[in-house]
Each structure stands twice: as C-alpha cells, then as structure tokens.
Design a protein around this motif. Sequence first.
Motif, mmCIF file in Angstrom:
data_model
loop_
_atom_site.group_PDB
_atom_site.id
_atom_site.type_symbol
_atom_site.label_atom_id
_atom_site.label_comp_id
_atom_site.label_asym_id
_atom_site.label_seq_id
_atom_site.Cartn_x
_atom_site.Cartn_y
_atom_site.Cartn_z
ATOM 1 N N THR A 132 -26.707 1.240 -0.195
ATOM 2 C CA THR A 132 -25.410 1.916 -0.369
ATOM 3 C C THR A 132 -25.364 2.675 -1.689
ATOM 4 O O THR A 132 -24.869 3.807 -1.758
ATOM 5 C CB THR A 132 -24.255 0.891 -0.336
ATOM 6 N N LYS A 162 -19.618 -3.456 -4.433
ATOM 7 C CA LYS A 162 -19.416 -4.018 -3.089
ATOM 8 C C LYS A 162 -18.268 -3.325 -2.386
ATOM 9 O O LYS A 162 -18.328 -2.960 -1.229
ATOM 10 C CB LYS A 162 -19.068 -5.517 -3.189
ATOM 11 N N GLY A 210 -9.927 1.193 -1.550
ATOM 12 C CA GLY A 210 -9.210 0.287 -0.659
ATOM 13 C C GLY A 210 -7.837 -0.071 -1.190
ATOM 14 O O GLY A 210 -6.906 -0.327 -0.441
ATOM 15 N N GLU A 245 -18.606 -0.179 -0.204
ATOM 16 C CA GLU A 245 -19.413 -0.149 1.021
ATOM 17 C C GLU A 245 -18.617 0.208 2.269
ATOM 18 O O GLU A 245 -19.182 0.656 3.261
ATOM 19 C CB GLU A 245 -20.130 -1.493 1.205
ATOM 20 N N ASP A 246 -17.308 0.017 2.205
ATOM 21 C CA ASP A 246 -16.487 0.189 3.402
ATOM 22 C C ASP A 246 -16.380 1.638 3.868
ATOM 23 O O ASP A 246 -16.321 1.907 5.056
ATOM 24 C CB ASP A 246 -15.063 -0.335 3.149
ATOM 25 N N ASP A 247 -16.319 2.556 2.933
ATOM 26 C CA ASP A 247 -16.146 3.955 3.316
ATOM 27 C C ASP A 247 -16.897 4.834 2.326
ATOM 28 O O ASP A 247 -16.320 5.410 1.398
ATOM 29 C CB ASP A 247 -14.652 4.317 3.334
ATOM 30 N N SER A 302 -22.918 -3.157 -5.100
ATOM 31 C CA SER A 302 -23.191 -2.895 -3.683
ATOM 32 C C SER A 302 -24.660 -3.203 -3.389
ATOM 33 O O SER A 302 -25.444 -3.495 -4.296
ATOM 34 C CB SER A 302 -22.930 -1.420 -3.369
#
Lengths: 156, 156
Positions: free
Chosen positions: A92, A46, A140, A49-51, A88
């Motif tokens: 993704t 998960k 992150g 997934e942001d970048d 994810s």
Amino acid sequence: MQLLLIHSDFIEFEAKRPTKLAEEVEDSAKKGRLDEALCAFIAVEKFDEDDTDAVIAEGAKQVADVAGQVKAHRIMIYPYAHLSSSLSTPATAVKILKGMADVLSQNYEVMRAPFGWYKAFTISCKGHPLSELSRSIRLGEGEVVSEALKSEAKAV
Amino acid sequence: MQLLLIHSDFIEFEAKRPTKLAEEVEDSAKKGRLDEALCAFIAVEKFDEDDTDAVIAEGAKQVADVAGQVKAHRIMIYPYAHLSSSLSTPATAVKILKGMADVLSQNYEVMRAPFGWYKAFTISCKGHPLSELSRSIRLGEGEVVSEALKSEAKAV
Ligand SMILES: [Mg+2]
C-alpha cells in the motif's frame, strides 16, 4: 498519512542497502538530488489502506498546497516510516507514494526516493517560518489536520 | 517523549527568528555544528510533565544507548515539535532538553539547539542500518518502546 514537509536548499539521497521490504528499482533510481525543493517525508498508515485513491488525491493536494505557499517547483517524495507507529503494508505504501508522485508530476518536477532501502541523505532546511510543516491526513474521519497555521505556536 | 535519532556525518543549525515561545539564548548559542554526531530530534510531550527528572534520566539513557551502538562521541540535542501532536508546555520542554544535555555532557561532547526558534539546518544521515532510529518514552505506562530492533522491518 503523516507528512513532514521541509522547504530545502537541496535534498539528496543514496540507497545503500535493501531491507526485506525493499522496492525493486533500477540503479538510476537509487541516487538523486533536487535543489530548491519541497521534500515530503511521508509515512503511509494502516488507516490509508481503505481508500488508496482518495489518499493519493488528498496527499498530493496537501503537498501541492505547501509547494504553492513556499513557491517550490520541485518535490521530493521520501518514504519516512519513523513518522508513525501505525504503518500500512509495504504494498500500500508503494502504491500511494507512486500515485502521489504521478499526480504531482503533472505540475512539478518530482523525484521519489525508493521505499524500503537504508538510505544516506543530506537535507538543508531553509529555516523560514513555513520551511517545516507537518500534516496528518485521516480521510475516514473526514478531516485533514493541518499543522501549517499553528506551527508558529509549536516548539519548532 | 518522542525521539528520532540520526547518526550523521554532520549536523549544523542557525537560529533565524524567534517564535513567541523562543528560549532566550546568547548569540553564540544561535549557531552550531557537530561532525560525526548522533542528532537527537526530540519532542517533549504532555505525558512527560508528571516526572521531569525521570524523563530526563530515561531520555538521556536512551540517547546514550544509541550513541554507544553507533560509536558516536558527539550528541546534538535538537527540539523537534513535529514528532508529536501532544506537546508539553514550552517550560517543561526546555527544562527536559537542558537536563538531558547536562546528563549527557558527562560522557559526550554535547550541543543543544535553542528551543522555539525558526532554524535553518543541514544534516547528513550516514545511511547504515542503525543510522535512523526512533523511540517513544512513556514512563507512566512503565515502558520504553524501542524502535531500534524492529527498524529493519520498517519502511525506512
Ligand atoms: Mg539558505
């Protein structure tokens, strides 16, 4: 991203049956084998997934780093959901796994096992001290937790 | 405890080199092979230290449950630290792994790979839908998280 990296005499797989999440692939991509290869078992999480671009770059860098250490010229990218309890989306995962394969293909012979299929596989792990390493990538949090150096202290 | 259960055509191993944590074992226990076996890759965790007897019982029950589902009569107990980032002490791990092997030996042909050694291994995973399952045991939280039923929805 969770990575389990196994330096193998060989790794081979055969996709047997699609799950509901199965990536569509040509028949020719449903079987494969690499000898003297680093096999990267990968759970995309998960958190990734942001970048996705940064995760692809860092994931490929980590795999290449270990390939360099063990002097492997072939890399198998193998999706492995059981390495994480926080996965994810399938979309993704496929994007990141394909991206890593593309990046690594510039310098290695790369094969990618299809995502979302029940697969038979056989792997032969060499058994030297660097032949089983795990790494966690948490971009992150601004860090890569490498299990490479502490692996000897683990219960391998 | 983290369990990764693989229904295999065969699993074989050879202890190559001891780590600092290596269990002392007879030469005869440094190599082994089982055909048509369920291989239980196991990480014993910090969390398991509070009540080792209960963890042995629950761990053995979970492994036997899957062995029953896939109709395996042979079980390999294989220490696998890379399944967790929160490991127990080596002494606890060896106690629990030995305990699980003892309990399961009552009903199955059981082999146990030695703890704390760098090992070469080869495993051939069958590839049917129940041939790769993971389970997490967290007794203090009063639950066993089974990944068996949801495995089809995972990115196997
Ligand atoms: Mg060899």
